[in-house]
Design an enzyme around this catalytic site. Structure first.
Site, PDB file in Angstrom:
ATOM      1  CD1 TRP A   1      -4.586  -5.158   1.458  1.00 49.84           C
ATOM      2  CD2 TRP A   1      -2.797  -4.326   0.421  1.00 49.84           C
ATOM      3  NE1 TRP A   1      -5.036  -4.313   0.475  1.00 49.84           N
ATOM      4  CE2 TRP A   1      -3.953  -3.793  -0.186  1.00 49.84           C
ATOM      5  CE3 TRP A   1      -1.548  -3.931  -0.072  1.00 49.84           C
ATOM      6  CZ2 TRP A   1      -3.910  -2.907  -1.252  1.00 49.84           C
ATOM      7  CZ3 TRP A   1      -1.499  -3.049  -1.138  1.00 49.84           C
ATOM      8  CH2 TRP A   1      -2.664  -2.549  -1.713  1.00 49.84           C
ATOM      9  CG  ASN A   2       0.244  -0.385   2.947  1.00 45.46           C
ATOM     10  OD1 ASN A   2      -0.138  -0.772   4.041  1.00 45.46           O
ATOM     11  ND2 ASN A   2       0.371   0.875   2.628  1.00 45.46           N
TER      12      ASN A   2
ATOM     13  CE  LYS B   1      -9.032  -7.946  10.384  1.00 45.94           C
ATOM     14  NZ  LYS B   1      -8.338  -8.546   9.224  1.00 45.94           N
TER      15      LYS B   1
ATOM     16  N   GLY C   1      -5.788   1.702   7.550  1.00 49.49           N
ATOM     17  CA  GLY C   1      -6.449   1.115   6.376  1.00 49.49           C
ATOM     18  C   GLY C   1      -7.169   2.184   5.589  1.00 49.49           C
TER      19      GLY C   1
ATOM     20  CD  GLU D   1      -2.043   7.283  11.695  1.00 47.10           C
ATOM     21  OE1 GLU D   1      -2.129   8.047  10.718  1.00 47.10           O
ATOM     22  OE2 GLU D   1      -1.616   7.635  12.802  1.00 47.10           O
ATOM     23  CG  LEU D   2      -8.436   6.667   8.147  1.00 48.67           C
ATOM     24  CD1 LEU D   2      -9.763   7.391   8.238  1.00 48.67           C
ATOM     25  CD2 LEU D   2      -8.607   5.181   8.424  1.00 48.67           C
TER      26      LEU D   2
ATOM     27  CD  GLU E   1      -5.542   5.723  -0.502  1.00 46.93           C
ATOM     28  OE1 GLU E   1      -6.479   5.054  -0.037  1.00 46.93           O
ATOM     29  OE2 GLU E   1      -4.515   5.992   0.147  1.00 46.93           O
TER      30      GLU E   1
HETATM   31  P1  NAD Z   1      -8.793  -1.925   4.238  1.00 48.22           P
HETATM   32  O1  NAD Z   1      -9.435  -0.782   4.898  1.00 48.22           O
HETATM   33  O2  NAD Z   1      -9.549  -2.655   3.205  1.00 48.22           O
HETATM   34  O3  NAD Z   1      -8.389  -3.027   5.327  1.00 48.22           O
HETATM   35  C1  NAD Z   1      -7.533  -2.711   6.390  1.00 48.22           C
HETATM   36  C2  NAD Z   1      -7.795  -3.676   7.540  1.00 48.22           C
HETATM   37  O4  NAD Z   1      -9.080  -3.426   8.079  1.00 48.22           O
HETATM   38  C3  NAD Z   1      -7.793  -5.154   7.151  1.00 48.22           C
HETATM   39  O5  NAD Z   1      -7.205  -5.899   8.185  1.00 48.22           O
HETATM   40  C4  NAD Z   1      -9.286  -5.460   7.032  1.00 48.22           C
HETATM   41  O6  NAD Z   1      -9.582  -6.820   7.226  1.00 48.22           O
HETATM   42  C5  NAD Z   1      -9.847  -4.613   8.145  1.00 48.22           C
HETATM   43  N1  NAD Z   1     -11.242  -4.190   8.014  1.00 48.22           N
HETATM   44  C6  NAD Z   1     -11.904  -3.843   6.890  1.00 48.22           C
HETATM   45  N2  NAD Z   1     -13.178  -3.465   7.191  1.00 48.22           N
HETATM   46  C7  NAD Z   1     -13.308  -3.560   8.544  1.00 48.22           C
HETATM   47  C8  NAD Z   1     -14.351  -3.291   9.465  1.00 48.22           C
HETATM   48  N3  NAD Z   1     -15.557  -2.849   9.062  1.00 48.22           N
HETATM   49  N4  NAD Z   1     -14.138  -3.491  10.778  1.00 48.22           N
HETATM   50  C9  NAD Z   1     -12.930  -3.912  11.221  1.00 48.22           C
HETATM   51  N5  NAD Z   1     -11.902  -4.202  10.397  1.00 48.22           N
HETATM   52  C10 NAD Z   1     -12.067  -4.011   9.072  1.00 48.22           C
HETATM   53  O7  NAD Z   1      -7.391  -1.377   3.701  1.00 48.22           O
HETATM   54  P2  NAD Z   1      -6.332  -2.127   2.781  1.00 48.22           P
HETATM   55  O8  NAD Z   1      -6.901  -2.219   1.429  1.00 48.22           O
HETATM   56  O9  NAD Z   1      -5.841  -3.367   3.464  1.00 48.22           O
HETATM   57  O10 NAD Z   1      -5.110  -1.082   2.812  1.00 48.22           O
HETATM   58  C11 NAD Z   1      -5.064  -0.006   1.969  1.00 48.22           C
HETATM   59  C12 NAD Z   1      -5.562   1.256   2.655  1.00 48.22           C
HETATM   60  O11 NAD Z   1      -4.811   1.494   3.828  1.00 48.22           O
HETATM   61  C13 NAD Z   1      -5.360   2.481   1.802  1.00 48.22           C
HETATM   62  O12 NAD Z   1      -6.504   3.292   1.837  1.00 48.22           O
HETATM   63  C14 NAD Z   1      -4.196   3.202   2.445  1.00 48.22           C
HETATM   64  O13 NAD Z   1      -4.129   4.550   2.221  1.00 48.22           O
HETATM   65  C15 NAD Z   1      -4.396   2.865   3.883  1.00 48.22           C
HETATM   66  N6  NAD Z   1      -3.131   3.007   4.621  1.00 48.22           N
HETATM   67  C16 NAD Z   1      -2.992   4.072   5.474  1.00 48.22           C
HETATM   68  C17 NAD Z   1      -1.804   4.267   6.158  1.00 48.22           C
HETATM   69  C18 NAD Z   1      -1.637   5.409   7.115  1.00 48.22           C
HETATM   70  O14 NAD Z   1      -0.851   5.300   8.029  1.00 48.22           O
HETATM   71  N7  NAD Z   1      -2.342   6.510   6.979  1.00 48.22           N
HETATM   72  C19 NAD Z   1      -0.745   3.387   5.979  1.00 48.22           C
HETATM   73  C20 NAD Z   1      -0.921   2.329   5.095  1.00 48.22           C
HETATM   74  C21 NAD Z   1      -2.133   2.145   4.444  1.00 48.22           C
END
Ligand code: NAD
Length: 423
Positions: free
Chosen positions: A82-83, A106, A159, A181-182, A316
């Site tokens: 979402w960010n 997605k 994510g 990318e986590l 985090e």
């Molecule tokens: P999240 O992991 O909760 O969700 C990210 C996406 O994954 C959403 O679209 C969600 O619906 C989907 N998702 C969740 N579980 C899933 C599964 N089991 N299978 C398939 N899809 C799934 O993350 P968030 O809260 O939306 O975003 C914040 C996180 O993202 C933070 O940890 C942040 O550090 C990370 N992030 C990383 C980068 C990078 O490039 N390294 C950039 C931005 C954000």
């Protein structure tokens, strides 16, 4: 088509930027710039599309001609957080399309609007129907089935590390490649010889920009001990002047937290830091002052007296919360910096060039910034090590993440050798 798409993005950037702000609450000042800038990813990979070359390989068989060719993988699942939905999508979609793949996107269930509004631009740019597709829903009901689908050839994910771990495991069931990318717990490391004001501003931008909701947030500040008190005093002075409020207003510095669950999570981490003995020297509370419409604001928060073992230094937070840790030597700084499960980014502040070079080698991160922080470009690889991820987005090599190499052998004369042994 990618080049046309870039022009359309530029045309619609102000509108797309506003949609992002309404969805994720980040500052219009940042999202407006970001939506305009993302056109460059489509331009860059549009330009790269006809420059991926295989090689003619000299082999030790005089009667054979051998070459390699790069081929697309097929359907790429692109799952975004979402960010920064459109930017993080561009990092995947532009190279994947340039490589000749198709996509099923997605977006996050919290911020789907901008991606849905982006889809008509893809059609307007001339991509045939079905090349780029978008589904909406949460991770369990939409994301997981997309990863598991037999026709998904690869998953490009941004994510959290926990969702990344599940996706990696699910993709492994069919041996599908992933880029992940986590998250991060990135250190900003300030040596006593640093340019003081530049390091202050870099630290502020590392943790309070976007209310700390960036994967590369410099959420741990490592300061050389002789500088510690003076540095913290000045940080508190600058951060306490930040104007909190409406992300659409041009003079706002710190906007809201994106979602109620994330708001609760940040407050929980603040409470945990206090319980574990860290000292809150700024903020620590929800902000309820002027401009706090919607009740999702958190004051810029700074903790001192943090040790690297505390939860606030290890997990985090994804919010405007900074953990300050003093250090006594370069070796100790490296040890603390590398002492988490993450390895996304690090900032080093020093005027000693030799030290800067030593640090860039010793830090176990995918990216290091020296005397700057949060610089990103379409030309430079982006990604992390350890639990911060796998693979790299952006830059020339990223297109190869979405391709596989095929080796072709052509016999120039019919084989007459023994058929029962390897050629
Ligand atoms: P999240 O992991 O909760 O969700 C990210 C996406 O994954 C959403 O679209 C969600 O619906 C989907 N998702 C969740 N579980 C899933 C599964 N089991 N299978 C398939 N899809 C799934 O993350 P968030 O809260 O939306 O975003 C914040 C996180 O993202 C933070 O940890 C942040 O550090 C990370 N992030 C990383 C980068 C990078 O490039 N390294 C950039 C931005 C954000």
């Amino acid at each position: 088509m990618l080049l046309r798409l870039a022009d359309l993005i530029e045309r619609d950037a102000p509108r797309l930027g506003e949609i992002e702000v309404r969805d994720n609450g980040k500052l219009l000042a940042e999202m407006g710039m970001q939506t305009k800038y993302l056109a460059e990813w489509y331009r860059y990979y549009g330009g790269l599309a006809d420059k991926v070359e295989g090689t003619v390989i000299p082999v030790d068989r005089p009667d054979m001609f051998c070459y390699s060719r790069y081929e697309p993988l097929g359907v790429i699942a692109m799952i975004t957080p979402w960010n920064s939905p459109l930017l993080l999508l561009a990092w995947k979609l532009a190279p994947a399309l340039a490589a000749g793949n198709t996509a099923v996107i997605k977006p996050s269930e919290f911020t789907s609007a901008s991606t849905l509004e982006f889809m008509p631009l893809i059609e307007e740019a001339g991509f045939p129907k079905g090349v780029v597709n978008c589904i909406t829903g949460n991770g369990k009901d939409a994301g997981a089935p997309l990863v598991a689908h037999p026709k998904t050839a690869m998953v490009a994910f941004t994510g959290s590390d926990t969702a990344g771990e599940q996706i990696y495991a699910n993709a492994a069931r069919k041996i599908a490649p992933v880029t992940l990318e986590l998250g991060g717990k990135s250190p900003n490391i300030v040596f006593a010889d640093a340019d003081f004001e530049a390091a202050i501003m870099g630290t502020i931008s590392g943790i309070f920009a976007a209310s700390g909701q960036t994967c590369t947030a410099g959420s741990r500040l490592l300061v050389e001990r002789p500088l510690h008190d003076r540095f913290v005093d000045r940080l508190v002075e600058v951060a306490s002047q930040a104007k909190i409020g409406d992300p659409m207003a041009a003079d706002t510095h710190v906007g809201p937290i994106t979602t109620p669950p994330q708001f609760a999570k940040v407050l929980h981490y603040i409470e945990t830091a206090q319980k574990e003995g860290a000292t809150c020297v700024l903020g620590g509370n929800p902000y309820t002052g002027p401009g706090a419409k919607g009740n999702l604001f958190i004051e810029p928060t700074i903790f001192t007296g943090v040790t690297n073992q505390m939860t606030i230094a290890q997990e985090e937070v994804f919010g405007p919360v900074l953990a300050v840790i003093p250090f006594d030597s370069e070796e100790e700084a490296v040890q603390i910096a590398n002492g988490t499960i993450f390895g996304l980014a690090a900032g080093v502040w020093t005027t000693d060039l030799a030290r800067a070079l030593r640090m860039t080698e010793k830090l176990k991160t995918g990216m290091v910034w020296v005397n700057t922080y949060r610089a990103v470009s379409y030309t430079t690889p982006f990604g992390g090590t350890k639990r911060s991820g796998l693979g790299r987005e952006c830059g020339q090599q990223a297109i190869k993440e979405f391709m596989e190499v095929k080796t072709v052998w052509i016999a120039q004369k019919t084989a007459t050798t023994n058929p029962f042994i390897m050629r």
